[in-house]
Structure formats: structure tokens, C-alpha cells
Design a protein around this motif. Structure first.
Motif, PDB file in Angstrom:
ATOM      1  N   SER A 141       0.945  -1.194   0.048  1.00  0.00           N
ATOM      2  CA  SER A 141       0.106   0.017  -0.101  1.00  0.00           C
ATOM      3  C   SER A 141       0.867   1.376  -0.017  1.00  0.00           C
ATOM      4  CB  SER A 141      -0.770  -0.122   1.339  1.00  0.00           C
ATOM      5  OG  SER A 141      -1.645   1.270   1.283  1.00  0.00           O
ATOM      6  N   ALA A 142       1.846   1.199   0.874  1.00  0.00           N
ATOM      7  CA  ALA A 142       2.979   2.354   0.945  1.00  0.00           C
ATOM      8  C   ALA A 142       3.759   2.677  -0.304  1.00  0.00           C
ATOM      9  CB  ALA A 142       3.349   2.528   2.311  1.00  0.00           C
ATOM     10  N   GLY A 143       4.188   1.571  -0.659  1.00  0.00           N
ATOM     11  CA  GLY A 143       5.122   1.648  -1.863  1.00  0.00           C
ATOM     12  C   GLY A 143       6.616   1.678  -1.354  1.00  0.00           C
ATOM     13  N   SER A 144       6.808   1.660  -0.216  1.00  0.00           N
ATOM     14  CA  SER A 144       8.251   1.764   0.164  1.00  0.00           C
ATOM     15  C   SER A 144       8.384   1.407   1.667  1.00  0.00           C
ATOM     16  CB  SER A 144       8.783   3.183   0.059  1.00  0.00           C
ATOM     17  OG  SER A 144       8.613   4.073   0.790  1.00  0.00           O
ATOM     18  N   LEU A 145       9.685   0.866   2.212  1.00  0.00           N
ATOM     19  CA  LEU A 145       9.729   0.659   3.513  1.00  0.00           C
ATOM     20  C   LEU A 145       9.772   1.799   4.262  1.00  0.00           C
ATOM     21  CD1 LEU A 145      10.525  -1.344   5.847  1.00  0.00           C
ATOM     22  CD2 LEU A 145      12.764  -1.289   4.948  1.00  0.00           C
ATOM     23  N   ASP A 146      10.539   2.931   3.853  1.00  0.00           N
ATOM     24  CA  ASP A 146      10.620   4.221   4.545  1.00  0.00           C
ATOM     25  C   ASP A 146       9.484   4.695   4.810  1.00  0.00           C
ATOM     26  OD1 ASP A 146      13.696   4.615   4.299  1.00  0.00           O
ATOM     27  OD2 ASP A 146      13.324   3.928   2.467  1.00  0.00           O
ATOM     28  N   ALA A 147       8.509   4.850   3.714  1.00  0.00           N
ATOM     29  CA  ALA A 147       7.090   5.479   4.288  1.00  0.00           C
ATOM     30  C   ALA A 147       6.468   4.775   5.210  1.00  0.00           C
ATOM     31  CB  ALA A 147       6.232   5.303   2.937  1.00  0.00           C
ATOM     32  N   VAL A 148       6.513   3.552   5.375  1.00  0.00           N
ATOM     33  CA  VAL A 148       5.810   2.551   6.548  1.00  0.00           C
ATOM     34  C   VAL A 148       6.759   3.003   7.864  1.00  0.00           C
ATOM     35  CG1 VAL A 148       5.319   0.526   7.628  1.00  0.00           C
ATOM     36  CG2 VAL A 148       5.264   0.765   4.922  1.00  0.00           C
ATOM     37  N   LEU A 149       8.022   2.964   7.729  1.00  0.00           N
ATOM     38  CA  LEU A 149       8.745   3.219   9.211  1.00  0.00           C
ATOM     39  C   LEU A 149       8.426   4.844   9.442  1.00  0.00           C
ATOM     40  CD1 LEU A 149      12.256   2.139   7.991  1.00  0.00           C
ATOM     41  CD2 LEU A 149      10.562   0.880   9.589  1.00  0.00           C
ATOM     42  N   GLN A 150       8.145   5.762   8.563  1.00  0.00           N
ATOM     43  CA  GLN A 150       7.639   7.064   9.083  1.00  0.00           C
ATOM     44  C   GLN A 150       6.326   6.869   9.663  1.00  0.00           C
ATOM     45  OE1 GLN A 150       9.588   9.727   9.315  1.00  0.00           O
ATOM     46  NE2 GLN A 150      11.232   9.339   8.137  1.00  0.00           N
ATOM     47  N   SER A 151       5.522   6.697   8.907  1.00  0.00           N
ATOM     48  CA  SER A 151       3.973   6.548   9.514  1.00  0.00           C
ATOM     49  C   SER A 151       3.687   5.760  10.518  1.00  0.00           C
ATOM     50  CB  SER A 151       3.343   6.152   8.220  1.00  0.00           C
ATOM     51  OG  SER A 151       3.204   4.771   7.869  1.00  0.00           O
TER      52      SER A 151
END
Length: 222
Positions: A141-151
Motif C-alpha cells: 500500500s505504501a510503496g516503500s519501506l521508508d514510508a511505513v517506518l515514518q508513518s
């Protein structure tokens, strides 16, 4: 929880610092039925216009829900305009600093228990599988590991070697009392996120370190 929703929740909680607004919120929360502006003004001894202003602020913050009713019971022409009423919002507003995500942990644990009961699979194995599956969905859904880590509040920091240290554990209090179970689920969750996001150049590792989450994101040597 993303950064915008966290900001919105902080704003909502901050709005209750006003004494009158807090009194209105408490009045509406205690009422078994929705509260109108006239009723609130009379109960608190405050002008109706002032009450209306603060009730609307609470509604815009997401703390109150609104509806319209004709309390006289009359309908049709001449019945007058419906009154705007307020009731406490059903949604939860949670704020923690640093960010914690115990609802996510609860979802993983309950899903694992239900599947374990249904299939006979050991609970820990079920939790690992459920966590990976949930992580994959988040990563896709997020498209990247970094996006999930941040959110999700991990607070990633560059480790100086092409990887990331995670400064915050979103499940900190649970991990303190159940470290093996929660850390295993945490690792499985982020493994799933990396898989779902297609992050083949990065490796999710179990690497406990004081002051950090038990997981580290490293470069994949392969």
C-alpha cells in the motif's frame, strides 16, 4: 497513524485546554442524548453565541459529532428549522510522544489467537505469519519501506553504513513485559513490509541495541 492524523489528534486534544470548551465537551459526553446549543448555554450559564462557537470548534476537531432534529415533534410547514445537536464522537483520539501503535499490536495478537484456535497452529507461529502478511499489505500500500517506518513511528536514522537504526519502538510498553513475543512480531512485520514494498536491496535484521528498536535495516550484501 500518519503524520497528518497525528497532527490532527494533537490539535484536537489541545483544543480542550480551553476551560469552557472542556466544560462543553464534558457536558455533552455525560449526556445520554444529543445536546443542543440552548440546552448547553442554560446548563453552563454562558451566552448561546459563545456556546455555539465552541461547540463548532469541537466538532471541527473531530471531538463531537453533529445531527439535526426537530425536538418539538412537529413536522411539515411551520414546524421550524431542526435544531443542531451535538454528541461525543465515536472515534478515538490517541496522542503519544514518542509515537506508539498499540492498536496495531493488538490487531496482530488477536488475529494470531483467532487463527491459532481455528487451525491448531502454535500461537507464536501464527503470530509470525499474521505479522508478515500484515506487513506485506502495508508495504504494498505504501510503496516503500521508508514510508511505513515514518508513518508507524519507528523514527528511522541513518546508521552511517547505508542502513537504518530505528530510534523508537511503536510497541515499547508491550515489549518491556513480553520482549520475545513482541520483538518476534515486530521483526516479522517489517520483513513483510520490505517484501511487500519490493525492497530487495535491504535486509531487515533482529539487532537489539539499547535505546533503539530491536530491528535494524541493513544493506543486503547479496
Amino acid at each position: 497513524m500518519n503524520e497528518q492524523s497525528q497532527s490532527d489528534d494533537i490539535f484536537a486534544i489541545a483544543s480542550l485546554s480551553d476551560p469552557l470548551r472542556r466544560s462543553l465537551f464534558d457536558l455533552v459526553s455525560r449526556s445520554a442524548t444529543p445536546v443542543g446549543r440552548d440546552e448547553a448555554a442554560e446548563a453552563l450559564g454562558v451566552p448561546r453565541g459563545t456556546v455555539a462557537f465552541h461547540l463548532e470548534k469541537l466538532a471541527r476537531c473531530g471531538l463531537l459529532d453533529t445531527e439535526f432534529q426537530r425536538r418539538t415533534g412537529r413536522t411539515g410547514p411551520g414546524a421550524g428549522r431542526p435544531a443542531k445537536l451535538y454528541r461525543r464522537a465515536a472515534n478515538e483520539i490517541l496522542v503519544s510522544v514518542p509515537g506508539r501503535h498499540y492498536a496495531l499490536a493488538g490487531e496482530l495478537l488477536v488475529s494470531a489467537i483467532e487463527q491459532s484456535d481455528r487451525t491448531g497452529e502454535p500461537a507464536q507461529e501464527s503470530l509470525t505469519r499474521v505479522s508478515v502478511e500484515h506487513g506485506r499489505a502495508l508495504g504494498m500500500s505504501a510503496g516503500s519501506l521508508d514510508a511505513v517506518l515514518q508513518s508507524t513511528g519507528y523514527e528511522p536514522q541513518d546508521d552511517g553504513d547505508g542502513g537504518l537504526l530505528l530510534h523508537n519502538c511503536p510497541f515499547h510498553q508491550l515489549a518491556k513485559g513480553h520482549i520475545e513475543t513482541i520483538c518476534a512480531a515486530n521483526l516479522a512485520l517489517l520483513v513483510g513490509v520490505a517484501e511487500g514494498a519490493g525492497e530487495s536491496a535491504r535486509k531487515v535484521q533482529f539487532a537489539p541495541r539499547d535505546g533503539y528498536c530491536c530491528v535494524r535495516i541493513a544493506r543486503n550484501a547479496g
